[in-house]
Design a protein around this motif. Sequence first.
Motif, PDB file in Angstrom:
ATOM      1  N   GLU A  24      -3.737  -5.416  -9.983  1.00 38.03           N
ATOM      2  CA  GLU A  24      -3.954  -4.007  -9.617  1.00 38.03           C
ATOM      3  C   GLU A  24      -2.997  -3.540  -8.526  1.00 38.03           C
ATOM      4  O   GLU A  24      -3.305  -2.631  -7.750  1.00 38.03           O
ATOM      5  N   TYR A  26      -0.373  -1.619  -8.658  1.00 38.53           N
ATOM      6  CA  TYR A  26       0.259  -0.762  -9.658  1.00 38.53           C
ATOM      7  C   TYR A  26       1.636  -0.247  -9.240  1.00 38.53           C
ATOM      8  O   TYR A  26       2.523  -0.098 -10.072  1.00 38.53           O
ATOM      9  N   SER A  27       1.811   0.034  -7.945  1.00 41.64           N
ATOM     10  CA  SER A  27       3.105   0.589  -7.529  1.00 41.64           C
ATOM     11  C   SER A  27       4.214  -0.448  -7.714  1.00 41.64           C
ATOM     12  O   SER A  27       5.320  -0.134  -8.150  1.00 41.64           O
ATOM     13  N   ALA A  56      -2.474   5.119 -13.830  1.00 38.22           N
ATOM     14  CA  ALA A  56      -3.265   4.402 -12.815  1.00 38.22           C
ATOM     15  C   ALA A  56      -2.964   4.940 -11.415  1.00 38.22           C
ATOM     16  O   ALA A  56      -3.871   5.142 -10.606  1.00 38.22           O
ATOM     17  N   LEU A  57      -1.682   5.186 -11.132  1.00 39.79           N
ATOM     18  CA  LEU A  57      -1.292   5.666  -9.793  1.00 39.79           C
ATOM     19  C   LEU A  57      -1.737   7.102  -9.565  1.00 39.79           C
ATOM     20  O   LEU A  57      -2.096   7.479  -8.450  1.00 39.79           O
ATOM     21  N   GLU A  59      -4.429   8.427 -10.816  1.00 38.61           N
ATOM     22  CA  GLU A  59      -5.869   8.345 -10.508  1.00 38.61           C
ATOM     23  C   GLU A  59      -6.101   7.835  -9.096  1.00 38.61           C
ATOM     24  O   GLU A  59      -6.978   8.291  -8.382  1.00 38.61           O
ATOM     25  N   LYS A  60      -5.258   6.853  -8.678  1.00 39.12           N
ATOM     26  CA  LYS A  60      -5.477   6.201  -7.383  1.00 39.12           C
ATOM     27  C   LYS A  60      -5.003   7.070  -6.204  1.00 39.12           C
ATOM     28  O   LYS A  60      -5.702   7.240  -5.218  1.00 39.12           O
ATOM     29  N   ASP A  61      -3.788   7.628  -6.356  1.00 34.59           N
ATOM     30  CA  ASP A  61      -3.170   8.324  -5.209  1.00 34.59           C
ATOM     31  C   ASP A  61      -3.025   9.828  -5.387  1.00 34.59           C
ATOM     32  O   ASP A  61      -2.496  10.502  -4.509  1.00 34.59           O
ATOM     33  N   TRP A  65       1.545  10.649  -5.823  1.00 32.64           N
ATOM     34  CA  TRP A  65       1.659   9.180  -5.913  1.00 32.64           C
ATOM     35  C   TRP A  65       3.102   8.697  -5.794  1.00 32.64           C
ATOM     36  O   TRP A  65       3.355   7.634  -5.241  1.00 32.64           O
TER      37      TRP A  65
END
Length: 228
Positions: A24, A26-27, A56-57, A59-61, A65
Amino acid sequence: SALELVPFGIKPLLRRAAAYEALERYSLAYVDYKTALQVDCSVQAAHDGVNRMTKALLEKDGVNWRQKLPPIPTVPVSAQTRWSVPSAQAPGANTPPATAPRGEGDKTAAGMDRARVLKEEGNELVKKGNHKKAVEKYTESLKLNKECATYTNRALCYLSLKQYKEAAQDCTEALKLDPKNVKALYRRAQALKELKDYKSSIADIKSLLKTEPKNTAALRLLQELNRA
């Protein structure tokens, strides 16, 4: 360790990216997938990886992102050509057919490189809000290499310029290349909504939600469409 021996080796880049993805991180996975595409832009696994990491990024950041990414290394031309020439030392590397006339592969690689540069220039113009000029860059890029992301990027510009028919057409072209592409489905749904084709717009959002059932932007658009 393999990358210390062979900088920009496709296989170690893809395998490290997959490992980062599993962890995980992802970056870091995104950077490796992007680097692999610089070495050989025909590697489908790297395109798929970039698409997954982007989601994924996002959603995360959130929308910013990209600002949190570590720097993506620039692959020297020598490393790019090394992988495009059939070689005994690189079994399994993505090589053009041995029967291709000399120089043809170079021409294709040069065209793809130019297409990538034009796409990046278009992306920079989008960040500055210059959608009209970005459309020109994406159009030039697509003449050299028909790439899904370039179509969805140009569609985004067309949406901003209220050219909804063109936006829908670009998304359709993108979906021919990648039938489940989330951006293409979402942007075509947006365009169709503006064109008052609510039925087709809803169909696109439902297709998108099969891939990403928790996509908040899509769920919001579906609510608007149901009210329309």
